[in-house]
Every structure is written in structure tokens, then in C-alpha cells.
Design an enzyme around this catalytic site. Sequence first.
Site: not given
Length: 602
Positions: A21, A81
Site C-alpha cells: 500500500e 481507495h
Amino acid sequence: MKVTQKIAQCEQENKTWWSFEYFPPRTAQGLQNLLDRIERMRGLGPEFIDITWNAGGRTSELTAEMVKTCQGLIGIETCMHLTCTNMPKEKVDIALREAKLSGCRNVLALRGDPPMGKEEWEAVEGGFVHGIDLVKHIRREYGDYFDIAVAGFPQHQSLPPDERDMEMKYLKDKIDAGVNFIFTQMFYDVDLFIEWVKSVRAAGITVPIVPGVAPIQTWNGFQRATSLAKTIIPQSFLEALEPHKANDEKVRAIGTKLVAEMCRKILNANIGIYGLHFYTMNLEKGTKLLLEELNLVPRVETIKPLPWRQSLTPTRRQETIRPIFWANRTKSYISRTENWDEYPNGRFGDSRSPAYGELDGYGVSIKQSKEDALKLWGEPSTLGEIADLFARFCSGQLEALPWSDQKPLIETSVISEQLARMNTLGFLTINSQPAVDGAKSNDKVFGWGPRNGYVYQKAYLEFFVEPALLTLLLSHIERDSNITYYVINKRGDLRTNTHSDGPNAVTWGVFPGKEIVQPTIVEAVSFMAWKDEAFELGQQWARVYESDSTSAKVISNLMDTCYLVNVVHNDFHDVNAIFKPFFQAGEEYKASQANAPVNGQL
């Protein structure tokens, strides 16, 4: 590809997988540095990455741009996201539309944190109130195009029973609304995590769970991150780390072993989890050390499904063939062909149907600033000094050349001595590949593609050369019927000894259950398009220097008078055959220059 497909494929093959991430940085320079780091960390073998959406939605455009770059230029599957914070329905739809256009197939749907400066979360007008509302909207508008993930919170396992059961019900409702997998919040209490996973399964939730793992980088960073997320820290972690809190290196070393042991427990707990998601915090070293501690080695088929970097946008995902000329300038090739309706693919494909974009549209330039260029290449004043720079690059002693933004590929080390000698003899190489006769597809130097295959290469050389030396070289090349070449000057006058209009495959692979794959070719139309870029890069280098300087004049004159040549030796069994005519012609030319009359005197 969807994340759940990747997870299922790894489980089927009994492989441990991992992913990373990243978050959008605050500055333009930070963004460029991060993209360089993501490209470098791609070599660590993540199956996918995900890009966060800043609290309050402030960096939404940057997130979308990063997703586009990672999918299209870096060529790595990306999960975006998406939060409800400060996001009316119209902005959500724009983000989803851009993600789809970029080839992104994965979205993590979140309610999000309160906007900057506010303690309480509140929906914007025309926005969504809960994460489940966002999930339902994505499913309603896009069907099953996206894999949708939501967040899972292992620490809910420690809540009072009524609260814990209510949180589990909320999670189950999201799954029933169309969620495909779960990313967990970071945690360090592995026993609590395992207990939570079992509770999730007992609640009838069967989708994959992706455990979020945060490497421990420094004591202060560890304290800040766990405090912000209210993460439970096992006493054993505190006892091991706190005595060394003033020593970052020691904290990282101990933290790496603690987190690695946590990861081993997860993978060995028989709870159906075979992968790990690392919260990198945009840092490289901590994640790399953790992978090394776990002995998780990147698989060739993950980082090199083809010998060149794939672009994962919808129109390019099926691209299977590229010209070799842009081997060191992938981004330029993608940019110059981004408007093609179709791409060369299949066994007989070539580039004759689409048109390459004009150089003006791309804006060719060398990557280095003037200051960096001067540090790298100094101020060469003779052709010999230029040749020395090329030779040093081939030997790994120079970071870059105008035609190559990074050091030579690892396979170049096999022929680095021959290349360095070529350059000292006056053949200024800008691209090459050695002959390969059936290396295993998992070979660390030459391997690419699926397991249990074999890969092959014809030797290839591309270089600039002065006219007199070229004439001598061609006289030697013509004696070897296995060699084909293309010669072109700045004006575009093309010469070749090949009698075929079609492409010459210079890389191919043979894999179980597949047709022969021929991903890299040499052919005339692409070479002529590349020629413009190659000569322009040389002129860009000349413009680093003052226009009346010796360096500018020498480099500019070289570009004006020399030829760009590519040579293929079609006998891939003989590794050294391609170099013989170069060494013969080069030594003859060198001797003739040494014996040439000086001022008309013998």
C-alpha cells in the site's frame, strides 16, 4: 485482473503472495520520487498495490492519477481507495469512471475519516452516509466490473459482546451488498487477529481476508501509527523495542523479526490466509527487510510475464508484441502509441496499421536536469571521450545515458566486456541483447513468462557509428549470411540487407499448453519512427552545454553525420558470433587511422 482472481490463482498453485500500500504524497517532487520507488519495488514481486484516498478527499485527483500511472506505465495491478468524505455522488462517479478507463478493476470502498479540522464525520450534500451505501452504488452502476473491498477491524474482537456482534453484522451486511474481499486494519496482536478471522467465518462470511501488516521502521513512527489507529500492542513488543527506542537501526532490526514471526503465525494458522498486505508508508527498506526475513522471493512470472513491461490499461492489456528499439524507454513508447486503436498482437502482427505519435506530441527530452547531466557525463570534447562514456555505461560504471534512463539490464552483464570493447572501437551502443538458447523461464537473468517454459533470444545490437567505420563494418557483415541489419541516417535514408517486409522475432518463449510467444520484434516501420527519437535525444544532450562549447559542437556534429544501425544475428546458438565483424572492422579501422599520413607526410 481482479484481486480475488490473483488470490485464487496463488492459492491454487500453493503460493504465498504479498501486496503493498502507498499514499499520495504532498509535493510534486515527492510524487515523482514515490513513482520511482513504486517502479523499483515492483521488483520485490507484489501481486498488486493499492493507493489510498486522503482523509477528507483532498488528494482525490492525485490518487486517480497515481492509479493511471501504475496501471499504464508501471504495469502493476492497482486497487484504488474511495471514500465518502467530501465526495458528492458526481465526484464518486468521476473517480470510478477514470479508474475504469485506466484499467483498474479493484476498489476499496470506505466511509472515510472526518475532514481536516472536524472531529465528527458528516455526509456532504448529495453524498453517501455509510460505506455500504458506496458499495451498493458501485454495484448498481458497474455490475461486477470492479472487485469491491471493505475494511475489517480485528480489534473489534476485543469489544464487549453486544458491540462485537453488531460490528460483525455491519460487516456481513456489506458482504451481502456485493463485497468481494476484506482488507484489515494494521494489527500486532496475532492471536486476536486469528480469533477475529474465526469469528468472521462463523458469521457466514467466506470472502478472502487480506491481513494488513505494518513494518516497524522507527520507535517514534511505531508509536505514532499505533496511537493514531488505537492499535493494541502486545506487551512482548514493547518489552523488546522500548529499551532501544533511541536507536532506529536496532528498533528496525528487532521489529522486523517480531513482525516476521507474526506473519509466519498467520500463514501457518490454517485459517485460509495465504498472503500478506504490507503498509509501506511509502518506504522501501522496512518492507524489503521483512520480505527477506520471511524468505519471500519474487517470482519471475510475477515481475516479468513478458520480457518488457506490460501496460494494464483496457486497450493495451492484450498487447503481446513490441519493437525492441524502445527497450530502455518504455514510457516513451507507451506515450507515442497511446492513441492507437489496436496494438500489434498475435503471431504475425506488426506496426504498419497504426501510426506512431509525433515527437512534438510527446516532447522527447532526456531525464536528467542540466546539473545532473554535467555531473554524469562531464564535458566530453572528443569522439574518444564520448566513446569512453558509453563503454563505462556498458560496464556498469555510469548510471545513465541519454538513451537509457537507468543502468543496463542484468542480462547485459553477460556481454558487458564485448560491449565496452565495441564502444572503444567507435561503435556507440544504445541497445543490445545477448543470444539465449533455451534458458529456463524462471532463470534469474534471462527468464520471463509462465513456469516450466524455455526462452530464446537472437543477439541484437543497436549503435551510432561514423560513415567510414560503417563502410568497413558492412564489408565484414556481408560475409555472414546469418546477420541482418538496418542502417538509417538523420534524414531518414534507410538501407537494409533483409529481403522480408515482415518483422523479425528476436525474442520468443515456449511454454506448456501455449502457442509459441514472440513478444519482441525488429522491423523497418518501427525503426524509422524510433530514429527520430534517437537522434533527438542526442541533440538534447548537446543542448545541455553552451552552444559555442566544444562539447555541444562534438555531440551535435556526431548526430548530424553518424548513422543509426541495428544488427541481428539470426543464429542464436552462437553467443559471440555477432561481435566478430565489429572487432575485425574496428581493429582494421583503428590501424588505418594510426597509419594515416599526418599533414601530408608519410
